[in-house]
Design a protein around this motif. Structure first.
Motif, PDB file in Angstrom:
ATOM      1  N   GLN A   4       0.850  -1.190   0.000  1.00 45.49           N
ATOM      2  CA  GLN A   4       0.000   0.000   0.000  1.00 45.49           C
ATOM      3  C   GLN A   4       0.886   1.239   0.000  1.00 45.49           C
ATOM      4  O   GLN A   4       2.102   1.160   0.139  1.00 45.49           O
ATOM      5  CB  GLN A   4      -0.909  -0.016   1.235  1.00 45.49           C
ATOM      6  N   GLU A   5       0.260   2.409  -0.183  1.00 49.28           N
ATOM      7  CA  GLU A   5       1.022   3.659  -0.151  1.00 49.28           C
ATOM      8  C   GLU A   5       1.832   3.729   1.139  1.00 49.28           C
ATOM      9  O   GLU A   5       1.311   3.470   2.230  1.00 49.28           O
ATOM     10  CB  GLU A   5       0.064   4.853  -0.222  1.00 49.28           C
ATOM     11  N   ALA A  11       2.203   0.253   6.499  1.00 50.03           N
ATOM     12  CA  ALA A  11       2.748  -0.027   5.171  1.00 50.03           C
ATOM     13  C   ALA A  11       4.231  -0.340   5.244  1.00 50.03           C
ATOM     14  O   ALA A  11       4.720  -1.272   4.599  1.00 50.03           O
ATOM     15  CB  ALA A  11       2.493   1.165   4.248  1.00 50.03           C
ATOM     16  N   THR A  37       8.972  -0.264  -6.227  1.00 52.38           N
ATOM     17  CA  THR A  37       8.766  -0.139  -4.781  1.00 52.38           C
ATOM     18  C   THR A  37       9.680   0.927  -4.196  1.00 52.38           C
ATOM     19  O   THR A  37       9.269   1.730  -3.348  1.00 52.38           O
ATOM     20  CB  THR A  37       9.033  -1.491  -4.095  1.00 52.38           C
ATOM     21  N   SER A  77       2.740  -1.221 -11.321  1.00 55.49           N
ATOM     22  CA  SER A  77       2.725  -0.431 -10.091  1.00 55.49           C
ATOM     23  C   SER A  77       3.321  -1.236  -8.938  1.00 55.49           C
ATOM     24  O   SER A  77       3.282  -2.474  -8.937  1.00 55.49           O
ATOM     25  CB  SER A  77       1.294  -0.039  -9.740  1.00 55.49           C
ATOM     26  N   THR A  79       2.102  -1.605  -6.197  1.00 51.53           N
ATOM     27  CA  THR A  79       1.023  -2.285  -5.477  1.00 51.53           C
ATOM     28  C   THR A  79       0.767  -3.694  -5.995  1.00 51.53           C
ATOM     29  O   THR A  79       0.028  -4.449  -5.370  1.00 51.53           O
ATOM     30  CB  THR A  79      -0.279  -1.473  -5.568  1.00 51.53           C
TER      31      THR A  79
END
Length: 227
Positions: A4-5, A11, A37, A77, A79
């Motif tokens: 996640q952010e 996180a 990342t 991404s 994520t």
């Protein structure tokens, strides 16, 4: 669900847990998974709160000039990488102690028990606790595979290996090693070691090894398994 952010401790804790036993986000070499990342981490992790994420972050930072050439899909991404919720490692200190929760001589509290049955159960429970208290648990150990990376193809590899093996710690035993080609004529030392978990900090061991800065550029934990 992946990472996640990186805007809160949860996180960062997920990242720290993910790289605790991994050198890279995916696979055994740096890739676009690490790049994505790394770029998502706008505030670098600290060694005090998230030591494993801190190690990973600084290692990937050393590849910053090579980001565009690393393998993988750069359009993905960050994520899409990382653990599911069920895979996030629980801190062993926070995990429930199964031994304490199991009632080996339990009974149905809704029924009235025979006093003799109660007395026998209490006697057996006392014997069990006495045996448990008198049993010495063996020291927890881990077998670790570590990669030791030289600066370039001109680094004296014999001196590098000699420097690694010169490090002695209570609870540390060096094992077999081999040279693994990494490209451009450069070879890294891949070495096995066994450590007693309570006596040897892998982070401290890596920092000690990286003080041999004439020969060692960086170190990574390639694999780790509890014995």
């Amino acid at each position: 669900m992946g990472f996640q952010e990186f805007v809160n401790d949860t996180a960062f804790a997920a990242l720290d847990s993910w790289v605790r036993t991994r050198s890279y986000i995916a696979g055994y070499n740096p890739s676009q998974a690490d790049v994505a990342t790394f770029k998502a981490v706008t505030t670098p992790p600290t060694v005090e709160k998230h030591p494993h994420a801190y190690r990973w972050y600084n290692h990937i930072k050393s590849y910053e000039s090579e980001f565009s050439s690393l393998p993988g899909d750069p359009s993905k991404s960050f994520t899409t990488y990382g653990p599911d919720v069920s895979e996030v490692t629980i801190n062993p200190k926070d995990a429930p102690n199964d031994d304490d929760d199991v009632d080996l001589f339990g009974s149905d509290e809704d029924e009235e028990e025979d006093p003799e049955v109660v007395a026998e159960r209490e006697r057996r429970l006392a014997e069990y606790k006495k045996k448990k208290e008198g049993k010495t648990k063996p020291a927890a150990k881990s077998i670790v595979t570590m990669d030791v990376k030289p600066w370039d193809d001109e680094t004296d590899l014999d001196k590098l290996k000699e420097s690694v093996l010169s490090v002695e710690m209570d609870g540390l035993v060096w094992g077999a090693s081999k040279w693994v080609p990494v490209g451009f004529g450069i070879k890294k030392l891949q070495i096995n070691l066994v450590v007693e978990d309570e006596k040897v900090s892998l982070d401290e061991l890596q920092q000690t090894l990286e003080e041999f800065e004439d020969y060692i550029q960086s170190t990574d934990i390639a694999a780790m398994q509890k014995l």
